[in-house]
Write an enzyme that holds these catalytic residues in place. Structure first.
Site, PDB file in Angstrom:
ATOM      1  N   LYS A 239      -3.256  -5.464   8.394  1.00 27.44           N
ATOM      2  CA  LYS A 239      -2.154  -4.571   8.769  1.00 27.44           C
ATOM      3  C   LYS A 239      -2.518  -3.125   8.400  1.00 27.44           C
ATOM      4  O   LYS A 239      -2.384  -2.216   9.208  1.00 27.44           O
ATOM      5  CB  LYS A 239      -0.885  -4.958   8.019  1.00 27.44           C
ATOM      6  CG  LYS A 239       0.231  -3.897   8.093  1.00 27.44           C
ATOM      7  CD  LYS A 239       1.482  -4.293   7.340  1.00 27.44           C
ATOM      8  CE  LYS A 239       1.436  -3.966   5.888  1.00 27.44           C
ATOM      9  NZ  LYS A 239       1.772  -2.574   5.536  1.00 27.44           N
ATOM     10  N   ASN A 240      -3.031  -2.933   7.201  1.00 26.27           N
ATOM     11  CA  ASN A 240      -3.252  -1.570   6.702  1.00 26.27           C
ATOM     12  C   ASN A 240      -4.502  -0.900   7.247  1.00 26.27           C
ATOM     13  O   ASN A 240      -4.745   0.272   6.993  1.00 26.27           O
ATOM     14  CB  ASN A 240      -3.250  -1.560   5.175  1.00 26.27           C
ATOM     15  CG  ASN A 240      -1.861  -1.844   4.632  1.00 26.27           C
ATOM     16  OD1 ASN A 240      -0.889  -1.848   5.399  1.00 26.27           O
ATOM     17  ND2 ASN A 240      -1.761  -2.108   3.346  1.00 26.27           N
TER      18      ASN A 240
ATOM     19  N   CYS B 147      10.824   4.804   0.093  1.00 28.51           N
ATOM     20  CA  CYS B 147      10.960   3.399   0.535  1.00 28.51           C
ATOM     21  C   CYS B 147      11.288   2.621  -0.737  1.00 28.51           C
ATOM     22  O   CYS B 147      11.394   3.186  -1.824  1.00 28.51           O
ATOM     23  CB  CYS B 147       9.669   2.912   1.172  1.00 28.51           C
ATOM     24  SG  CYS B 147       8.407   2.656  -0.049  1.00 28.51           S
TER      25      CYS B 147
ATOM     26  N   ARG C 249       7.176   8.067  -2.705  1.00 20.65           N
ATOM     27  CA  ARG C 249       6.038   8.161  -1.780  1.00 20.65           C
ATOM     28  C   ARG C 249       6.042   9.481  -1.009  1.00 20.65           C
ATOM     29  O   ARG C 249       6.262   9.533   0.199  1.00 20.65           O
ATOM     30  CB  ARG C 249       6.026   6.952  -0.856  1.00 20.65           C
ATOM     31  CG  ARG C 249       5.816   5.680  -1.659  1.00 20.65           C
ATOM     32  CD  ARG C 249       5.827   4.445  -0.852  1.00 20.65           C
ATOM     33  NE  ARG C 249       4.558   4.261  -0.150  1.00 20.65           N
ATOM     34  CZ  ARG C 249       4.350   3.255   0.697  1.00 20.65           C
ATOM     35  NH1 ARG C 249       5.316   2.412   0.944  1.00 20.65           N
ATOM     36  NH2 ARG C 249       3.206   3.132   1.305  1.00 20.65           N
TER      37      ARG C 249
ATOM     38  N   ASP D  30      -1.198  -3.956  -3.960  1.00 17.77           N
ATOM     39  CA  ASP D  30      -0.582  -4.857  -2.975  1.00 17.77           C
ATOM     40  C   ASP D  30      -0.728  -6.322  -3.351  1.00 17.77           C
ATOM     41  O   ASP D  30      -0.182  -7.189  -2.677  1.00 17.77           O
ATOM     42  CB  ASP D  30      -1.176  -4.633  -1.588  1.00 17.77           C
ATOM     43  CG  ASP D  30      -0.761  -3.293  -1.013  1.00 17.77           C
ATOM     44  OD1 ASP D  30      -1.325  -2.879   0.003  1.00 17.77           O
ATOM     45  OD2 ASP D  30       0.113  -2.645  -1.619  1.00 17.77           O
TER      46      ASP D  30
ATOM     47  N   ARG E 134       6.982  -8.006   8.222  1.00 21.58           N
ATOM     48  CA  ARG E 134       6.331  -6.703   8.425  1.00 21.58           C
ATOM     49  C   ARG E 134       4.834  -6.809   8.194  1.00 21.58           C
ATOM     50  O   ARG E 134       4.062  -6.044   8.755  1.00 21.58           O
ATOM     51  CB  ARG E 134       6.890  -5.669   7.444  1.00 21.58           C
ATOM     52  CG  ARG E 134       8.315  -5.269   7.721  1.00 21.58           C
ATOM     53  CD  ARG E 134       8.693  -4.047   6.938  1.00 21.58           C
ATOM     54  NE  ARG E 134       7.748  -2.950   7.191  1.00 21.58           N
ATOM     55  CZ  ARG E 134       7.884  -1.740   6.662  1.00 21.58           C
ATOM     56  NH1 ARG E 134       8.883  -1.496   5.857  1.00 21.58           N
ATOM     57  NH2 ARG E 134       7.019  -0.792   6.914  1.00 21.58           N
TER      58      ARG E 134
HETATM   59  C1  EPZ Z   1      -1.158   2.533   1.574  1.00 24.58           C
HETATM   60  O1  EPZ Z   1       0.048   3.250   1.376  1.00 24.58           O
HETATM   61  C2  EPZ Z   1      -0.749   1.140   2.022  1.00 24.58           C
HETATM   62  N1  EPZ Z   1      -0.012   1.227   3.280  1.00 24.58           N
HETATM   63  C3  EPZ Z   1       0.110   0.488   0.935  1.00 24.58           C
HETATM   64  O2  EPZ Z   1       0.381  -0.847   1.356  1.00 24.58           O
HETATM   65  C4  EPZ Z   1      -0.700   0.429  -0.353  1.00 24.58           C
HETATM   66  O3  EPZ Z   1       0.109  -0.104  -1.383  1.00 24.58           O
HETATM   67  C5  EPZ Z   1      -1.169   1.836  -0.739  1.00 24.58           C
HETATM   68  O4  EPZ Z   1      -1.917   2.421   0.349  1.00 24.58           O
HETATM   69  C6  EPZ Z   1      -2.060   1.836  -1.968  1.00 24.58           C
HETATM   70  O5  EPZ Z   1      -3.163   1.025  -1.738  1.00 24.58           O
HETATM   71  C7  EPZ Z   1      -0.703   1.370   4.424  1.00 24.58           C
HETATM   72  O6  EPZ Z   1      -1.916   1.448   4.438  1.00 24.58           O
HETATM   73  C8  EPZ Z   1       0.111   1.417   5.683  1.00 24.58           C
HETATM   74  P1  EPZ Z   1      -1.143   6.090  -1.170  1.00 24.58           P
HETATM   75  P2  EPZ Z   1       0.001   4.852   1.122  1.00 24.58           P
HETATM   76  O7  EPZ Z   1      -1.034   7.340  -0.376  1.00 24.58           O
HETATM   77  O8  EPZ Z   1      -1.017   5.465   2.000  1.00 24.58           O
HETATM   78  C9  EPZ Z   1       1.379   8.717  -4.194  1.00 24.58           C
HETATM   79  C10 EPZ Z   1       1.697  -2.747   1.769  1.00 24.58           C
HETATM   80  O9  EPZ Z   1       2.342  -3.481   1.007  1.00 24.58           O
HETATM   81  N2  EPZ Z   1       1.203   9.777  -3.192  1.00 24.58           N
HETATM   82  O10 EPZ Z   1      -2.481   5.652  -1.658  1.00 24.58           O
HETATM   83  O11 EPZ Z   1       1.387   5.358   1.184  1.00 24.58           O
HETATM   84  C11 EPZ Z   1       2.336   7.641  -3.685  1.00 24.58           C
HETATM   85  O12 EPZ Z   1       3.671   8.017  -3.965  1.00 24.58           O
HETATM   86  C12 EPZ Z   1       1.755  -1.239   1.595  1.00 24.58           C
HETATM   87  O13 EPZ Z   1       0.935  -3.151   2.676  1.00 24.58           O
HETATM   88  C13 EPZ Z   1       1.595  11.070  -3.507  1.00 24.58           C
HETATM   89  O14 EPZ Z   1       2.068  11.341  -4.606  1.00 24.58           O
HETATM   90  O15 EPZ Z   1      -0.504   4.874  -0.383  1.00 24.58           O
HETATM   91  C14 EPZ Z   1       1.917   6.423  -4.463  1.00 24.58           C
HETATM   92  O16 EPZ Z   1       2.559   6.465  -5.734  1.00 24.58           O
HETATM   93  C15 EPZ Z   1       2.699  -0.826   0.476  1.00 24.58           C
HETATM   94  N3  EPZ Z   1       1.459  12.045  -2.584  1.00 24.58           N
HETATM   95  C16 EPZ Z   1       0.410   6.619  -4.637  1.00 24.58           C
HETATM   96  O17 EPZ Z   1       0.151   8.010  -4.390  1.00 24.58           O
HETATM   97  C17 EPZ Z   1       0.931  11.801  -1.340  1.00 24.58           C
HETATM   98  O18 EPZ Z   1       0.809  12.741  -0.535  1.00 24.58           O
HETATM   99  C18 EPZ Z   1      -0.426   5.799  -3.670  1.00 24.58           C
HETATM  100  O19 EPZ Z   1      -0.091   6.195  -2.396  1.00 24.58           O
HETATM  101  C19 EPZ Z   1       0.541  10.483  -1.026  1.00 24.58           C
HETATM  102  C20 EPZ Z   1       0.683   9.489  -1.963  1.00 24.58           C
END
Ligand code: EPZ
Length: 419
Positions: free
Chosen positions: A22-23, A116, A121, A304, A396
């Site tokens: 998915k990701n 969310c 996020r 995850d 999802r």
């Molecule tokens: C991706 O989300 C995945 N989703 C998530 O999977 C996964 O948990 C996550 O990466 C971490 O591996 C998809 O790929 C669609 P991040 P993403 O940006 O890109 C903070 C699932 O269950 N952050 O690495 O949103 C954020 O708040 C989902 O399949 C900022 O502060 O993850 C979080 O605490 C859930 N500012 C941390 O970084 C930003 O601009 C990790 O976020 C971006 C992120």
């Protein structure tokens, strides 16, 4: 809203094929915006988030077909650069259209995704990267508006290896003028898969999977032709269920090194793990042993998999300390698992799990995608009939989960709300 009825107490045994990730699928399908031709993607999972992504892309002007795991997308013409709230609110990954629209059309107007269930996020790192590439970013009425006549390559050093920000930056940089270097970028296998898909379009990328990705901008890209990588989190979920139910399960369709940190923890918990070319076999050695885990960016233990590993530790022998360092509110499965009799104590960003030899069934409610997977696992271990409601969360991210679990011997069925 559908529910899952589970009669637990049976160990899982057998072989299951994982779906496309998915990701990886979400950013890769969105990257079709960058190509002026027709893109074709194989092993695209039939998930709610994929449907939502297809609707967002159709709204932007891409025509699509999707059958038997093959999605085609034709980005000959972009009809609008506006991704409205009613689409973006359904899936925060829609923010990934920002980079490609900006790179292709010089402008993008995307609704702020909002938080969310698992945390605020924000998207500050996404916007930081696009500004470094020359975009003018304004926030207006809940929308992010990004503009740039032509993006210019630059060095972008992330303070945190955000998966989404790395993906947005990659998709913006491939059509920028000159070279871009992304430092401290995310290294997840899904990032690597996006780079591979972009290269089939003519993008010039190297270093994906390391902390520094080099991109040489080009003037135009053709359509993609790519088969999506196997879903390592789906694989890890089935293997964790095998450990929890003291069974033996083989998952086919992914490279073991995509899940190495999780496999090492399964071994620490006493399971035997056999790594094939494109398969992994976990054989429980009786009851698992309590094992500590701390989530980290790849190649560390993936956030995850936190809820699913916790579910397996709930029936392990001994205690485990599960620490979540990526998201600030990813313990919503804890009170639900406690309803099965799990002994869980939240302490800040850690949960102390005291393993129990037996759990008892109870009605449960899913709250987010991976939490719902952990509740299903809890039900598989509990004596009696567990009913998990609001499993739209599960749909999802897991394709036909109950069918795949049934093929492994689980007593599980989907109950339509109307039944
Ligand atoms: C991706 O989300 C995945 N989703 C998530 O999977 C996964 O948990 C996550 O990466 C971490 O591996 C998809 O790929 C669609 P991040 P993403 O940006 O890109 C903070 C699932 O269950 N952050 O690495 O949103 C954020 O708040 C989902 O399949 C900022 O502060 O993850 C979080 O605490 C859930 N500012 C941390 O970084 C930003 O601009 C990790 O976020 C971006 C992120």
């Amino acid at each position: 809203m559908d529910k899952l009825k589970i009669n637990g107490g049976k160990s899982l045994n057998g072989t299951v094929e994982v779906s496309g990730a998915k990701n990886a699928s979400l950013p890769i399908l969105i990257s079709a915006i960058l190509g002026s031709g027709k893109s074709r993607y194989e092993r695209v999972p039939a998930l709610q988030d994929i449907k939502t992504t297809e609707l967002v892309l159709n709204h932007l002007g891409l025509s699509s077909t999707f059958e038997k795991g093959v999605m085609t997308l034709d980005a000959a013409k972009i009809a609008t650069v506006d991704a409205p709230y009613d689409l973006v609110r359904k899936m925060r990954a829609s923010i990934l259209v920002l980079g490609p629209l900006l790179a292709r059309e010089g402008k993008a107007k995307v609704s702020l995704p909002g938080g969310c269930a698992i945390g605020a996020r924000p998207i500050d790192l996404h916007l930081f990267a696009l500004e470094k590439l020359g975009a003018k970013i304004t926030l207006d009425g809940g929308y992010v508006i990004a503009e740039a006549k032509r993006l210019k390559g630059n060095r972008v050093a992330f303070e945190f290896p955000s998966v989404g920000a790395t993906e947005n930056a990659m998709m913006a940089a491939v059509l920028a003028e000159g070279e871009t270097v992304l430092e401290n970028s995310a290294k997840e296998p899904e990032i690597v898969d996006l780079a591979i898909a972009l290269r089939t379009m003519g993008a010039k990328i190297s270093g994906e999977g390391t902390e520094s990705i080099h991109i040489q901008g080009v003037n135009a890209l053709s359509g993609a032709n790519h088969r999506v990588v196997g879903d390592r989190i789906e694989a890890g979920t089935f293997l964790a269920a095998a450990l929890a139910t003291r069974g033996r399960v083989t998952v086919n369709g992914l490279a073991p090194h995509h899940l190495e940190s999780v496999l090492a923890k399964f071994e620490e918990a006493g399971a035997r793990v056999v790594r094939g070319e494109e398969s992994i076999t976990l054989e429980a050695n009786g009851r698992g042993k309590g094992t500590d885990v701390k989530t980290q960016p790849f190649p560390g233990f993936p956030t995850d998999m936190q809820a699913q590993f916790m579910a397996a530790m709930c029936v392990a022998d001994g205690s485990s300390l599960i620490t979540e360092t990526i998201f600030e509110n990813r313990f919503m499965h804890v009170p639900e698992l406690a309803r099965l009799g799990c002994d869980l104590t939240i302490r800040g960003n850690s949960v102390l799990v005291r393993g129990k030899d037996r759990l008892t069934a109870a009605p449960l409610m899913a709250t987010d995608l991976r939490a719902s997977a952990s509740l299903v696992m809890g039900g598989l271990c509990a004596e009696g009939e567990t009913v998990v409601s609001r499993i739209y969360h599960l749909d999802r991210g897991y394709e036909r989960m109950e069918e795949k679990l049934r093929s492994l011997g689980a007593r599980i069925e989907r109950v339509k709300e109307s039944d």
